[in-house]
Design a protein around this motif. Structure first.
Motif, mmCIF file in Angstrom:
data_model
loop_
_atom_site.group_PDB
_atom_site.id
_atom_site.type_symbol
_atom_site.label_atom_id
_atom_site.label_comp_id
_atom_site.label_asym_id
_atom_site.label_seq_id
_atom_site.Cartn_x
_atom_site.Cartn_y
_atom_site.Cartn_z
ATOM 1 N N ILE A 20 0.835 -1.212 0.000
ATOM 2 C CA ILE A 20 0.000 0.000 0.000
ATOM 3 C C ILE A 20 0.865 1.255 0.000
ATOM 4 O O ILE A 20 0.598 2.216 -0.728
ATOM 5 N N LEU A 21 1.944 1.258 0.769
ATOM 6 C CA LEU A 21 2.847 2.403 0.821
ATOM 7 C C LEU A 21 3.527 2.642 -0.522
ATOM 8 O O LEU A 21 3.641 3.780 -0.977
ATOM 9 N N CYS A 24 1.021 4.207 -2.945
ATOM 10 C CA CYS A 24 0.773 5.615 -2.627
ATOM 11 C C CYS A 24 1.952 6.492 -3.040
ATOM 12 O O CYS A 24 1.766 7.591 -3.568
ATOM 13 N N LEU A 25 3.158 6.045 -2.804
ATOM 14 C CA LEU A 25 4.336 6.842 -3.156
ATOM 15 C C LEU A 25 4.562 6.895 -4.656
ATOM 16 O O LEU A 25 5.138 7.850 -5.160
ATOM 17 N N GLY A 27 2.369 7.408 -6.824
ATOM 18 C CA GLY A 27 1.565 8.519 -7.325
ATOM 19 C C GLY A 27 2.259 9.856 -7.162
ATOM 20 O O GLY A 27 1.948 10.818 -7.846
ATOM 21 N N CYS A 28 3.215 9.947 -6.248
ATOM 22 C CA CYS A 28 3.940 11.199 -6.026
ATOM 23 C C CYS A 28 5.118 11.361 -6.987
ATOM 24 O O CYS A 28 5.653 12.459 -7.131
#
Length: 155
Positions: A20-21, A24-25, A27-28
């Motif tokens: 999950i991490l 999410c990262l 996308g940055c």
């Protein structure tokens, strides 16, 4: 310890958190492709299929050669009145580093008072051969000439 199921298999909580991490990262993060350049010394040629006279002049007469041309124009401007219309002066230039040389002719100073720029023609004896170029040189902030445009001339 608790585990989660995923289509018949079990997922450990540390693996789930890491997954999950990372999503999410991701996308940055940004991945970009350069489409141009703010560097006026080395312009980005985006299409090599349609060469222009300025592209050819840039590859034949490099930045060091342009600096030598500008230095010769500086020495000329100290000797002559730049307010005259046209100069019937021939001025030779030589770059000892590249071995390129040429002759500056047709130095037009009609717009020098208004713009700080003058136009000229130069020959250039380079590894690609001898060609005629037309160019523009303008004063920079230090009041020295810099070649701002150069392109191959047919006549």
């Amino acid at each position: 310890m608790r585990s989660y199921t995923l289509r018949g298999g079990k997922i450990h909580p540390v693996v789930a958190t890491t997954l999950i991490l990372s999503i999410c990262l991701a996308g940055c993060a940004q991945v970009t492709v350069p489409t141009g350049s703010n560097n006026v010394d080395t312009p980005t040629v985006l299409t090599g299929s349609i060469p222009t006279p300025s592209d050819q002049a840039y590859s034949d007469v490099n930045a060091d050669d342009r600096a030598v041309i500008a230095e010769n124009l500086d020495t000329l401007s100290g000797d002559l009145d730049l307010s005259e219309e046209s100069k019937d002066v021939m001025l030779s230039w030589l770059n000892p580093v590249s071995g390129n040389s040429g002759t500056l002719t047709k130095i037009e100073t009609a717009t020098f008072d208004a713009t700080g720029c003058l136009s000229f023609h130069t020959t250039a004896n380079t590894i690609a051969g001898i060609k005629l170029y037309s160019g523009t040189a303008c004063r920079d902030v230090t009041q020295r000439f810099a070649v701002t445009a150069l392109s191959v001339t047919d006549t």
